[in-house]
Design a protein around this motif. Sequence first.
Motif, short mmCIF file in Angstrom:
data_model
loop_
_atom_site.label_atom_id
_atom_site.label_comp_id
_atom_site.label_asym_id
_atom_site.label_seq_id
_atom_site.Cartn_x
_atom_site.Cartn_y
_atom_site.Cartn_z
N SER A 78 0.86 -1.19 0.00
CA SER A 78 0.00 0.00 0.00
C SER A 78 0.89 1.24 0.00
O SER A 78 2.01 1.22 0.54
N ASP A 79 0.40 2.32 -0.62
CA ASP A 79 1.23 3.52 -0.74
C ASP A 79 1.66 4.07 0.62
O ASP A 79 2.77 4.57 0.77
N SER A 120 -2.75 -6.25 2.71
CA SER A 120 -2.49 -6.46 4.14
C SER A 120 -2.80 -5.20 4.93
O SER A 120 -3.17 -4.16 4.37
N GLN A 121 -2.63 -5.29 6.25
CA GLN A 121 -2.97 -4.17 7.14
C GLN A 121 -2.17 -2.92 6.76
O GLN A 121 -1.11 -3.01 6.15
N THR A 122 -2.69 -1.77 7.13
CA THR A 122 -2.12 -0.50 6.69
C THR A 122 -1.65 0.36 7.86
O THR A 122 -2.26 0.36 8.93
N PRO A 123 -0.57 1.13 7.66
CA PRO A 123 -0.18 2.12 8.64
C PRO A 123 -1.29 3.14 8.90
O PRO A 123 -1.40 3.71 9.99
N THR A 124 -2.12 3.37 7.88
CA THR A 124 -3.23 4.32 8.03
C THR A 124 -4.17 3.87 9.15
O THR A 124 -4.60 4.69 9.98
N TYR A 125 -4.48 2.57 9.20
CA TYR A 125 -5.35 2.07 10.29
C TYR A 125 -4.64 2.16 11.63
O TYR A 125 -5.24 2.61 12.62
N GLU A 133 -10.69 6.42 4.90
CA GLU A 133 -9.28 6.59 4.53
C GLU A 133 -8.60 5.24 4.35
O GLU A 133 -7.80 5.04 3.43
N VAL A 134 -8.90 4.30 5.23
CA VAL A 134 -8.32 2.96 5.12
C VAL A 134 -8.83 2.27 3.86
O VAL A 134 -8.06 1.67 3.10
N LYS A 135 -10.12 2.34 3.61
CA LYS A 135 -10.69 1.68 2.43
C LYS A 135 -10.15 2.29 1.14
O LYS A 135 -9.96 1.57 0.14
N ALA A 136 -9.87 3.58 1.13
CA ALA A 136 -9.32 4.22 -0.07
C ALA A 136 -7.94 3.65 -0.40
O ALA A 136 -7.60 3.43 -1.57
N ILE A 137 -7.14 3.39 0.63
CA ILE A 137 -5.82 2.79 0.44
C ILE A 137 -5.96 1.40 -0.18
O ILE A 137 -5.23 1.02 -1.10
N VAL A 170 -14.26 -4.26 0.91
CA VAL A 170 -13.69 -3.67 -0.30
C VAL A 170 -13.42 -4.75 -1.34
O VAL A 170 -13.76 -4.60 -2.51
N LEU A 171 -12.81 -5.85 -0.91
CA LEU A 171 -12.47 -6.93 -1.84
C LEU A 171 -13.72 -7.60 -2.41
O LEU A 171 -13.76 -7.97 -3.58
#
Length: 400
Positions: A78-79, A120-125, A133-137, A170-171
């Motif tokens: 993820s970005d 996988s999990q995001t730093p955003t979360y 914001e998490v779903k956008a990533i 999302v998936l």
Amino acid sequence: MKMAPTGTKKGILERLGAGEVVIGDGGFVFALEKRGYVKAGPWTPEAAAEHPEAVRQLHREFLRAGSNVMQTFTFYASDDKLENRGNKLTFTGQQINEAACDLAREVADEGDALVAGGVSQTPTYLSGKSEDEVKAILKKQLEVFIKKDVDFLIAEYFEHVEEAEWAVQVLKATGKPVAANLCIGPEGDMHGVSPAECAVRLVKAGADIIGVNCHFDPMTCVKTVKMMKEGVEKAGLKSHYMVQPLAFHTPDCGCQGFIDLVEFPFALEPRILTRWDMQAYAREAYKVGIRYIGGCCGYEPYHIRAVAEELAPERGFLPAASEKHGLWASGLEMHTKPWVRARARRDYWENLKPASGRPKCPSLSTPDGWGVTQGSAELVQQKEATTQDQLKPLFEKAKH
């Protein structure tokens, strides 16, 4: 026994629905870090674009060992993770994911394997940002998977069931089959949600396959998935189940798993499971009703070959790599030394207690237990590189 089949490929849900055993692959970030293509710390998958030959070869080795699924090397792509704490890359997340999809498809088409796109999990979360914001990533990563038409999707390595639910939602909107794996043990997620409740929530969110990956050893992960399965059945729901554990023994781990071990990540080798341990794991996973059985960090192709060999009677064939491996050490019958030939038997290896070779090596360690997870200010991430001033209090805390 015959070798692996070829022909028209069935989808993941078709295979699992028919009761077939699906064998996953291993932990690419750990395997490629040891080979010099991944940096420990960020654990990001730019090697798919930087060194495609290395990623391609590892896919081929897992395919030869018996894997039915080539999971795209898109872990932590993820970005927000690619840019986290000063991690500067020459490739974008889209370029990495496209290269990973192409490599996985190329190798999958060499055998009877499917391609799974993974998020996988995001730093955003972890930083406490919003659901949107998490779903956008996550949605941004999916664009590549749809374009490349992967066979199914996996949401893996989620420490918190809430974020995993968002990922499944999302998936699921893509219309492709969705698997969801939490990196939890019997104590549940990092906010204390039990495995049974986590499982029910994932199924209700739309996951077709649920289970766990990473953080704990195989038998602990099998135990956790069994708890999830019991929760789903008690709720009157249905699901398929999968497990992709560590290849390390972790009896001393707490809720957060092997990340808390003082040996993580550069001194874990004494904990590695043998191929015979892997056969026992594969049998136990099968016995509790898990049909998607693979591995995560620490797994090498020979571990997956052991899984495939243990379950060869159920699958009806051996992997190609078994051409170079005598079942239950039968190849040792050809050894020049008689005492080594005497080890060419199942009961020898099943009952062996391997020595570490380290006279002062403890059998267990005392894991770190800082109690920090999503919602803690200490876990808020940043784009800037970690400074020495930020590290000093961590070093001091670690002394106590």
